[in-house]
Design a protein around this motif. Sequence first.
Motif, PDB file in Angstrom:
ATOM      1  N   ARG A  88       0.819  -1.228   0.000  1.00 38.21           N
ATOM      2  CA  ARG A  88       0.000   0.000   0.000  1.00 38.21           C
ATOM      3  C   ARG A  88       0.849   1.273   0.000  1.00 38.21           C
ATOM      4  O   ARG A  88       0.563   2.233  -0.714  1.00 38.21           O
ATOM      5  N   TYR A 145      -6.531   6.925  -4.668  1.00 39.33           N
ATOM      6  CA  TYR A 145      -7.881   6.348  -4.647  1.00 39.33           C
ATOM      7  C   TYR A 145      -8.898   7.480  -4.673  1.00 39.33           C
ATOM      8  O   TYR A 145      -8.742   8.479  -3.970  1.00 39.33           O
ATOM      9  N   ALA A 150      -7.359   4.866  -8.792  1.00 39.60           N
ATOM     10  CA  ALA A 150      -8.185   3.691  -8.499  1.00 39.60           C
ATOM     11  C   ALA A 150      -9.535   4.176  -7.992  1.00 39.60           C
ATOM     12  O   ALA A 150      -9.602   4.881  -6.977  1.00 39.60           O
ATOM     13  N   LYS A 181     -12.963   3.551  -6.276  1.00 49.70           N
ATOM     14  CA  LYS A 181     -13.417   2.540  -5.318  1.00 49.70           C
ATOM     15  C   LYS A 181     -14.805   1.994  -5.613  1.00 49.70           C
ATOM     16  O   LYS A 181     -15.036   0.796  -5.551  1.00 49.70           O
ATOM     17  N   LEU A 190     -10.906  -4.447  -5.138  1.00 51.02           N
ATOM     18  CA  LEU A 190     -12.111  -3.764  -5.624  1.00 51.02           C
ATOM     19  C   LEU A 190     -13.072  -4.704  -6.338  1.00 51.02           C
ATOM     20  O   LEU A 190     -14.152  -4.299  -6.763  1.00 51.02           O
TER      21      LEU A 190
END
Lengths: 239, 239, 239, 239, 239, 239
Positions: E216, E226, F8, F10, F77
């Motif tokens: 991470r 994100y 990314a 979510k 995910l």
Amino acid sequence: MIGQSGIAVKRISRAEPASVAALANHGVATIHEAMGRVGLMQGYMRPVYPGAKVCGTAVTIFAHPGDNWMLHVAAELLQAGDVAVLGTSSENTDGMFGDLLATSFRARGALGLVIDAGCRDAAELRAMGFPVWSKAVHAKGTVKATVGSVNTPILCAGALVHPGDVVIADDDGVVIVPKAEAPRVAAAAAAREAKEAKTRQRLAAGELGLDIYGMRESLAKAGLRYVDDEAAWAKEWRK
Amino acid sequence: MIGQSGIAVKRISRAEPASVAALANHGVATIHEAMGRVGLMQGYMRPVYPGAKVCGTAVTIFAHPGDNWMLHVAAELLQAGDVAVLGTSSENTDGMFGDLLATSFRARGALGLVIDAGCRDAAELRAMGFPVWSKAVHAKGTVKATVGSVNTPILCAGALVHPGDVVIADDDGVVIVPKAEAPRVAAAAAAREAKEAKTRQRLAAGELGLDIYGMRESLAKAGLRYVDDEAAWAKEWRK
Amino acid sequence: MIGQSGIAVKRISRAEPASVAALANHGVATIHEAMGRVGLMQGYMRPVYPGAKVCGTAVTIFAHPGDNWMLHVAAELLQAGDVAVLGTSSENTDGMFGDLLATSFRARGALGLVIDAGCRDAAELRAMGFPVWSKAVHAKGTVKATVGSVNTPILCAGALVHPGDVVIADDDGVVIVPKAEAPRVAAAAAAREAKEAKTRQRLAAGELGLDIYGMRESLAKAGLRYVDDEAAWAKEWRK
Amino acid sequence: MIGQSGIAVKRISRAEPASVAALANHGVATIHEAMGRVGLMQGYMRPVYPGAKVCGTAVTIFAHPGDNWMLHVAAELLQAGDVAVLGTSSENTDGMFGDLLATSFRARGALGLVIDAGCRDAAELRAMGFPVWSKAVHAKGTVKATVGSVNTPILCAGALVHPGDVVIADDDGVVIVPKAEAPRVAAAAAAREAKEAKTRQRLAAGELGLDIYGMRESLAKAGLRYVDDEAAWAKEWRK
Amino acid sequence: MIGQSGIAVKRISRAEPASVAALANHGVATIHEAMGRVGLMQGYMRPVYPGAKVCGTAVTIFAHPGDNWMLHVAAELLQAGDVAVLGTSSENTDGMFGDLLATSFRARGALGLVIDAGCRDAAELRAMGFPVWSKAVHAKGTVKATVGSVNTPILCAGALVHPGDVVIADDDGVVIVPKAEAPRVAAAAAAREAKEAKTRQRLAAGELGLDIYGMRESLAKAGLRYVDDEAAWAKEWRK
Amino acid sequence: MIGQSGIAVKRISRAEPASVAALANHGVATIHEAMGRVGLMQGYMRPVYPGAKVCGTAVTIFAHPGDNWMLHVAAELLQAGDVAVLGTSSENTDGMFGDLLATSFRARGALGLVIDAGCRDAAELRAMGFPVWSKAVHAKGTVKATVGSVNTPILCAGALVHPGDVVIADDDGVVIVPKAEAPRVAAAAAAREAKEAKTRQRLAAGELGLDIYGMRESLAKAGLRYVDDEAAWAKEWRK
């Protein structure tokens, strides 16, 4: 081992200059024949512009797909008369090399690049006269994230290349002469070319290879049969 | 039978000279269209240098992968105005043909070569102005060990070629006109070119193919619908 | 939806002229980098002649394999400064475009063509100076039987193209700049080129990328180890 | 002429049934050898499922890229024992043939299909046991817009096929036996297989091909030299 | 030198049996990773039938395109536990190897074949359970005219192979372990597999690689951001 | 923008379950036709084992050549019923995905993977019954060095894929149904299949497509001419 990452060898032994100079007088086809039909890279390696020609000593680069970091490491280790030769850990056609690296390579004395991947800035390379043989021309950019090696043995387009070997490249492709073989191959290439010059004259005068090389008997023995015309042939074989 | 080895036919009938001369005035695309869109070799057959163009009568060669023996047999059977056309028994890109054979072929009167394999000495061929269409340029040398045939029907890059057929090749590829069709095709090509010259003038003046060829109605019938702008289109279709 | 047939959109919004003009100052590699390494077509898209270069606004064409009907529909919708971009519903290398359509396109003001299929009349296109990027050069003729679309979003050689986007093409390939991004990308490209000009000078003077870009530490951290010579390396690794 | 469109020939002469039945006993490799190494399609023609095998008489189809109209015309002309063989006017991998046409072909008595393009419904074809050899498996749909021909000579994957010729296909590819050659080839294949059965026994018992075929002398004459071990070899050649 | 013709080495040193046996417990992917991601042949080398697997010591063969003579020479030099590995002097897909040679090889104790060319009799090989990895399956026959070598170093599908090296092949391809490296690689492969077994259990239980490998932080450092949903993303980037 | 790295997303909206369930009843060819012949990936995307079939909602992954880092990000995910779909920034066939990731994906509820690159551990994937469609099977390992994106729109093998779209894959390839289109396409596919069932019965009974679809008149209009036999044809056309 071939394909090991993480090593840069600072000093390498190079083929001796007299042999390199002698080999520079010949084309790739002649040298490949003079070596006994070995050492040739695969046919997909093409010059970025027609008429490109180079002969020099190999600085080898092992790199990963889409990653041109090692080309910068190689720049420092290039000397006058070198040709950089890059193999990769897997197939890739990204444009790893362009006019900035060409400027750097030339400033270090390098004569050209052979890269089993893509290059870009093709118009600039042509304008600079910096010869590159590659698998593709493509603008695709690359990252600088994973280390490979410089000056370890590599496989490039189906040829084994050791640092310091002689690299000759022209419109017909790329051939590698192992450094220890360079004197022998240079002599054999010169002999072959002298012999071919005589044959060329005879052929130009209309003599046939069949007679010059004395092939008629062996062709007959191997089963070649002459027939007078299509009608004669048709009698024997149905289309 | 196509692909039979071991035969060399000495005398062949060739397309008559007037038709060959007439066909020489047209490009490959025009001739292919004039024949009814047939006779074209596959698109991987490319000239060794841009701008190459040839029109002549075929001397056919059937050879085996990595073996150029039959090219020497063909040399003797070539006449002024011929184009050698070589097909192989399996896929191969070795450099079967180079400047020595080109010298010999030219001395015999041949105008060029079409080879479904590789050729080499690309720089020398360009310098000589000896046009070659091939699948690849590669220095790889070949042996002289297995006989094929000369002047029997062959398949070359997806085209059927009989000895004496007309071979036309340029930057757009290679087309074969069967010798019996040569007069008809030459006339059709000339007619097509004359018609295209007029169309070209109208197009250059800004007229549209839609109107010249009267396509608007058939397009509508086939389902083409004009919408005013992207907003109008977006109403109907979601991206 | 991408790949929908039967629609021709008459009016499209185009990237604003100032950005298009600004982008015309840069090569494909620079613009692709300035956008963040996106927008590039696949590497098989090659100029029909070396040195070709174009920058303009896209009129998009969606066509079916072996069918060039939609190119005629597009001709009417082309404006000065446009570049036609053609994608197909399946892989095909037939020669959909030749000198007649080039004459028509030029008369309408179009600057060039990008076609994910084949083109023909290569010699004439070179003589006209009408630049085309294609997957192949092949004389193969096409029919006019099935409708596609004009000025709807298409996929062309791995790039998404909307009508009005900026198309830049040169020896390194083809890149698409979405019209909304054009001002930002033009600025970024100019900045990148200015920076590269300085780097080029330093590299030409013999400075190394290793130092200019400060790579030595990160290379070591990523695991690159320098050894003095081949003997030192051989101690550690067996060949 | 090969590649002519617009003709459907209703009645064709087929290879005589006894020869077709005899050829059905042999594999593609054996038949190709028995004919003298001719008649083989290119290696990209692969069965849709492993273990597929067919032997029958050819109904030939000439079609255009992305257009499967002629397959419907062929359905009517198929008889019990036929194998449909389709060549195209240019390269294409669209899925021209699927389970509906297979149902129709089978109802007419056809045994299988050889198609130099794509097919689809692969799972259904496998479940039906309807064997297809193709260039690709792909769901891509096709149109019905342009006519080709049925039962005229075609080129399919590098083989010349006349209507009524014998088509044999298995895991090793596809071979065409001209109808007039069928009796001779069937006999030659049987003879070859009988001879191979004996050789197989001797090889299984540990005898060497070198001895069975008497190759030792010719190998030596051709230049093969045995050395005792790697050390002996290393003395002569540098790696 | 790599690619030298005319030599057959009778006695070679082979990797020691315990390491070969140990390597046989692992797949190609594991061994390739355990060696440090080296030694892998190119991805076009595929098993003739799915599920094929082999591990043995290399007897190397160097052959010419369309010529399978050297396979007969190799048969005599094969021992129990060997895998024949064949490289060629140029690209070729002819069917050099079939069920007769497989019968002979098996009788001599060989376990399988890796061939950078074609093989045939695929159905028989599957029935015999004699595993072959090749570039193609094709019925095309070959000649016996030109000598190559046996038991000299070769290049095969992009891997350097010395006689006696360990060859492991399965559905994922072919990997070569140099004989001197075999013990080290066998140990590393076993360690890797033990570690992967634990990881597999944790992953099967729903744990994430992100957590198991602690990725991470490095992802964030490398620039991954994100965002909550598509709307949040759309605010920043235009499509 | 397509091809943007570093994001990314979510939470994504997915196609509604009822439509996904309905689409699962149909094959790729049917769905592609029902959508109007759009949405299909290129034909090189093949299942790792025959008979594989999947239908689910897309979690999209954008990755770089030789780098599988993003697959780990995607794992977190993925939800029950998802299919991961991976596109890359340039062509690559390295084995990015194997049995460990498959274990992880399955534990998260994913049904399969579509990857425009290579995968490995093919035997294990087949044993697990975890279906993968890929460009290649190759053991080649990858690094974790450069971030791409998850759940942004991607191009994969010539198809545009948005997160949440429906992915259907079987032996015929891979098709993408935009989530908003799912209900309409599911209905159209069911209608098409019902209609085909009736046609299949008629074809099985020996009726011809020519009659069922009423093609005879349009074929004649398009120029198809029937001739009685080869002799009749030969009169008109010379071979």
